[in-house]
Motif scaffolding. Structure first.
Motif, PDB file in Angstrom:
ATOM      1  N   GLY A 288       0.813  -1.208   0.000  1.00 17.70           N
ATOM      2  CA  GLY A 288       0.000   0.000   0.000  1.00 17.70           C
ATOM      3  C   GLY A 288       0.849   1.262   0.000  1.00 17.70           C
ATOM      4  N   GLY A 289       0.158   2.391   0.005  1.00 14.55           N
ATOM      5  CA  GLY A 289       0.840   3.671   0.074  1.00 14.55           C
ATOM      6  C   GLY A 289       1.261   4.257  -1.262  1.00 14.55           C
ATOM      7  N   LEU A 290       1.360   3.451  -2.293  1.00 14.16           N
ATOM      8  CA  LEU A 290       1.777   3.917  -3.616  1.00 14.16           C
ATOM      9  C   LEU A 290       0.710   3.598  -4.646  1.00 14.16           C
ATOM     10  CD1 LEU A 290       5.422   2.510  -3.687  1.00 14.16           C
ATOM     11  CD2 LEU A 290       4.752   4.868  -3.221  1.00 14.16           C
ATOM     12  N   ASP A 291       0.487   4.533  -5.561  1.00  9.47           N
ATOM     13  CA  ASP A 291      -0.382   4.248  -6.698  1.00  9.47           C
ATOM     14  C   ASP A 291       0.352   3.282  -7.626  1.00  9.47           C
ATOM     15  OD1 ASP A 291      -2.055   6.104  -5.565  1.00  9.47           O
ATOM     16  OD2 ASP A 291      -1.708   7.641  -7.085  1.00  9.47           O
ATOM     17  N   ILE A 292      -0.394   2.392  -8.247  1.00 10.37           N
ATOM     18  CA  ILE A 292       0.180   1.419  -9.167  1.00 10.37           C
ATOM     19  C   ILE A 292      -0.383   1.697 -10.563  1.00 10.37           C
ATOM     20  CG2 ILE A 292       0.340  -1.016  -9.769  1.00 10.37           C
ATOM     21  CD1 ILE A 292       1.795  -0.404  -7.226  1.00 10.37           C
ATOM     22  N   GLU A 293       0.512   1.906 -11.513  1.00 10.27           N
ATOM     23  CA  GLU A 293       0.070   2.156 -12.883  1.00 10.27           C
ATOM     24  C   GLU A 293       0.257   0.902 -13.727  1.00 10.27           C
ATOM     25  OE1 GLU A 293       0.390   5.514 -16.348  1.00 10.27           O
ATOM     26  OE2 GLU A 293       2.098   5.288 -15.009  1.00 10.27           O
ATOM     27  N   PHE A 294      -0.808   0.564 -14.460  1.00 13.31           N
ATOM     28  CA  PHE A 294      -0.758  -0.535 -15.422  1.00 13.31           C
ATOM     29  C   PHE A 294      -0.767   0.080 -16.812  1.00 13.31           C
ATOM     30  CE2 PHE A 294      -2.702  -3.276 -18.498  1.00 13.31           C
ATOM     31  CZ  PHE A 294      -2.023  -4.461 -18.314  1.00 13.31           C
ATOM     32  N   LYS A 295       0.179  -0.318 -17.667  1.00 12.06           N
ATOM     33  CA  LYS A 295       0.221   0.165 -19.050  1.00 12.06           C
ATOM     34  C   LYS A 295       0.385  -1.007 -19.998  1.00 12.06           C
ATOM     35  CE  LYS A 295       2.576   4.611 -18.477  1.00 12.06           C
ATOM     36  NZ  LYS A 295       3.780   5.366 -18.879  1.00 12.06           N
ATOM     37  N   LEU A 296      -0.362  -0.966 -21.098  1.00 11.68           N
ATOM     38  CA  LEU A 296      -0.151  -1.887 -22.199  1.00 11.68           C
ATOM     39  C   LEU A 296       0.157  -1.023 -23.415  1.00 11.68           C
ATOM     40  CD1 LEU A 296      -1.661  -5.187 -23.010  1.00 11.68           C
ATOM     41  CD2 LEU A 296      -1.553  -3.527 -24.847  1.00 11.68           C
ATOM     42  N   LEU A 297       1.366  -1.175 -23.942  1.00  9.81           N
ATOM     43  CA  LEU A 297       1.820  -0.390 -25.084  1.00  9.81           C
ATOM     44  C   LEU A 297       1.804  -1.269 -26.330  1.00  9.81           C
ATOM     45  CD1 LEU A 297       4.931   1.135 -23.267  1.00  9.81           C
ATOM     46  CD2 LEU A 297       2.640   2.106 -23.439  1.00  9.81           C
ATOM     47  N   PRO A 298       1.147  -0.829 -27.402  1.00 13.87           N
ATOM     48  CA  PRO A 298       1.057  -1.648 -28.614  1.00 13.87           C
ATOM     49  C   PRO A 298       2.417  -1.970 -29.244  1.00 13.87           C
ATOM     50  CG  PRO A 298      -0.510   0.143 -28.703  1.00 13.87           C
ATOM     51  CD  PRO A 298       0.356   0.382 -27.516  1.00 13.87           C
ATOM     52  N   TYR A 299       3.404  -1.136 -29.044  1.00  9.92           N
ATOM     53  CA  TYR A 299       4.749  -1.285 -29.579  1.00  9.92           C
ATOM     54  C   TYR A 299       4.691  -1.574 -31.078  1.00  9.92           C
ATOM     55  CZ  TYR A 299       9.739  -2.451 -29.611  1.00  9.92           C
ATOM     56  OH  TYR A 299      11.083  -2.494 -29.875  1.00  9.92           O
ATOM     57  N   LYS A 300       4.831  -2.823 -31.518  1.00 10.03           N
ATOM     58  CA  LYS A 300       4.807  -3.140 -32.949  1.00 10.03           C
ATOM     59  C   LYS A 300       3.525  -3.852 -33.369  1.00 10.03           C
ATOM     60  CE  LYS A 300       9.810  -3.625 -33.274  1.00 10.03           C
ATOM     61  NZ  LYS A 300      10.912  -4.532 -33.629  1.00 10.03           N
ATOM     62  N   SER A 301       2.645  -4.113 -32.430  1.00  9.35           N
ATOM     63  CA  SER A 301       1.438  -4.879 -32.733  1.00  9.35           C
ATOM     64  C   SER A 301       0.353  -3.995 -33.335  1.00  9.35           C
ATOM     65  CB  SER A 301       0.905  -5.535 -31.459  1.00  9.35           C
ATOM     66  OG  SER A 301      -0.127  -6.422 -31.777  1.00  9.35           O
ATOM     67  N   GLY A 302      -0.368  -4.539 -34.292  1.00  5.59           N
ATOM     68  CA  GLY A 302      -1.451  -3.802 -34.936  1.00  5.59           C
ATOM     69  C   GLY A 302      -2.811  -4.406 -34.700  1.00  5.59           C
ATOM     70  N   ASN A 303      -2.851  -5.713 -34.404  1.00  6.27           N
ATOM     71  CA  ASN A 303      -4.147  -6.331 -34.128  1.00  6.27           C
ATOM     72  C   ASN A 303      -3.972  -7.559 -33.255  1.00  6.27           C
ATOM     73  OD1 ASN A 303      -3.483  -8.521 -35.856  1.00  6.27           O
ATOM     74  ND2 ASN A 303      -4.211  -7.385 -37.621  1.00  6.27           N
ATOM     75  N   GLY A 304      -5.103  -8.008 -32.720  1.00  8.59           N
ATOM     76  CA  GLY A 304      -5.128  -9.156 -31.827  1.00  8.59           C
ATOM     77  C   GLY A 304      -6.146  -8.931 -30.726  1.00  8.59           C
ATOM     78  N   SER A 305      -6.049  -9.738 -29.699  1.00  7.52           N
ATOM     79  CA  SER A 305      -6.929  -9.623 -28.541  1.00  7.52           C
ATOM     80  C   SER A 305      -6.152 -10.029 -27.299  1.00  7.52           C
ATOM     81  CB  SER A 305      -8.153 -10.518 -28.708  1.00  7.52           C
ATOM     82  OG  SER A 305      -8.982 -10.438 -27.574  1.00  7.52           O
ATOM     83  N   VAL A 306      -6.207  -9.191 -26.272  1.00  8.71           N
ATOM     84  CA  VAL A 306      -5.487  -9.453 -25.030  1.00  8.71           C
ATOM     85  C   VAL A 306      -6.458  -9.259 -23.863  1.00  8.71           C
ATOM     86  CG1 VAL A 306      -3.610  -8.715 -23.528  1.00  8.71           C
ATOM     87  CG2 VAL A 306      -3.294  -8.685 -26.010  1.00  8.71           C
ATOM     88  N   THR A 307      -6.525 -10.233 -22.980  1.00 10.56           N
ATOM     89  CA  THR A 307      -7.321 -10.142 -21.757  1.00 10.56           C
ATOM     90  C   THR A 307      -6.360 -10.022 -20.576  1.00 10.56           C
ATOM     91  OG1 THR A 307      -9.049 -11.522 -22.725  1.00 10.56           O
ATOM     92  CG2 THR A 307      -9.062 -11.286 -20.328  1.00 10.56           C
ATOM     93  N   VAL A 308      -6.600  -9.011 -19.738  1.00  3.45           N
ATOM     94  CA  VAL A 308      -5.725  -8.777 -18.599  1.00  3.45           C
ATOM     95  C   VAL A 308      -6.573  -8.576 -17.345  1.00  3.45           C
ATOM     96  CG1 VAL A 308      -3.879  -7.338 -17.650  1.00  3.45           C
ATOM     97  CG2 VAL A 308      -4.117  -7.529 -20.123  1.00  3.45           C
ATOM     98  N   THR A 309      -6.177  -9.233 -16.267  1.00  2.24           N
ATOM     99  CA  THR A 309      -6.729  -8.987 -14.944  1.00  2.24           C
ATOM    100  C   THR A 309      -5.585  -8.487 -14.089  1.00  2.24           C
ATOM    101  OG1 THR A 309      -8.306 -10.792 -15.233  1.00  2.24           O
ATOM    102  CG2 THR A 309      -7.960  -9.999 -12.982  1.00  2.24           C
ATOM    103  N   TYR A 310      -5.751  -7.331 -13.457  1.00  2.00           N
ATOM    104  CA  TYR A 310      -4.667  -6.762 -12.665  1.00  2.00           C
ATOM    105  C   TYR A 310      -5.249  -6.110 -11.424  1.00  2.00           C
ATOM    106  CZ  TYR A 310      -6.178  -2.563 -15.139  1.00  2.00           C
ATOM    107  OH  TYR A 310      -6.934  -1.561 -15.661  1.00  2.00           O
ATOM    108  N   GLY A 311      -4.411  -5.985 -10.401  1.00  2.00           N
ATOM    109  CA  GLY A 311      -4.914  -5.365  -9.191  1.00  2.00           C
ATOM    110  C   GLY A 311      -3.910  -5.327  -8.068  1.00  2.00           C
ATOM    111  N   ILE A 312      -4.361  -4.719  -6.977  1.00  2.77           N
ATOM    112  CA  ILE A 312      -3.623  -4.732  -5.730  1.00  2.77           C
ATOM    113  C   ILE A 312      -4.483  -5.456  -4.713  1.00  2.77           C
ATOM    114  CG2 ILE A 312      -2.136  -2.760  -6.163  1.00  2.77           C
ATOM    115  CD1 ILE A 312      -4.088  -0.940  -4.804  1.00  2.77           C
ATOM    116  N   TYR A 313      -3.873  -6.360  -3.953  1.00  4.78           N
ATOM    117  CA  TYR A 313      -4.615  -7.277  -3.094  1.00  4.78           C
ATOM    118  C   TYR A 313      -4.136  -7.219  -1.661  1.00  4.78           C
ATOM    119  CZ  TYR A 313      -5.302  -8.946  -7.811  1.00  4.78           C
ATOM    120  OH  TYR A 313      -5.565  -9.020  -9.148  1.00  4.78           O
TER     121      TYR A 313
END
Length: 110
Positions: free
Chosen positions: A85-110
């Protein structure tokens, strides 16, 4: 046996709190995705992490809690780390070289 124990602990931690847990499906790779998770005051935390699964035509980059991973093709991965705790957590997904597809992500602080 050790990996089974770690997996069970992760499941318990995930099931204890859903208020700082997000699930997203990304199919638009024209721009980066970014979101900040803020800890709730007065709550105790013990971990932060994400689970990711998907298929992309090239490379995507995930940045989460000072970690960076690259994924390409068809992939499935999970990352969990200590967080108190105490800090904000940033989640980033950067496309970089990808142009298409599908990505499922579950993220969190527990």
């Amino acid at each position: 046996m050790k990996s089974v124990s770690i997996f069970m602990i992760s499941l318990v931690l995930i099931s204890c709190s859903t208020s700082n847990r997000k699930e997203i499906i990304i199919t638009d790779f024209s721009k980066p995705f970014s979101e900040v998770l803020k800890p709730e005051e007065g709550r105790n935390y013990s971990g932060a992490g994400y689970e990711i699964e998907g298929t992309v035509n090239d490379t995507v980059i995930v940045q989460f809690y000072n970690l960076e991973r690259k994924y390409y093709g068809t992939f499935k991965d999970e990352i969990f780390t200590d967080y108190y705790g105490g800090l904000d957590i940033e989640f980033k997904l950067l496309p970089y070289k990808s142009g298409n597809g599908s990505v499922t992500v579950t993220y969190g602080i527990y």
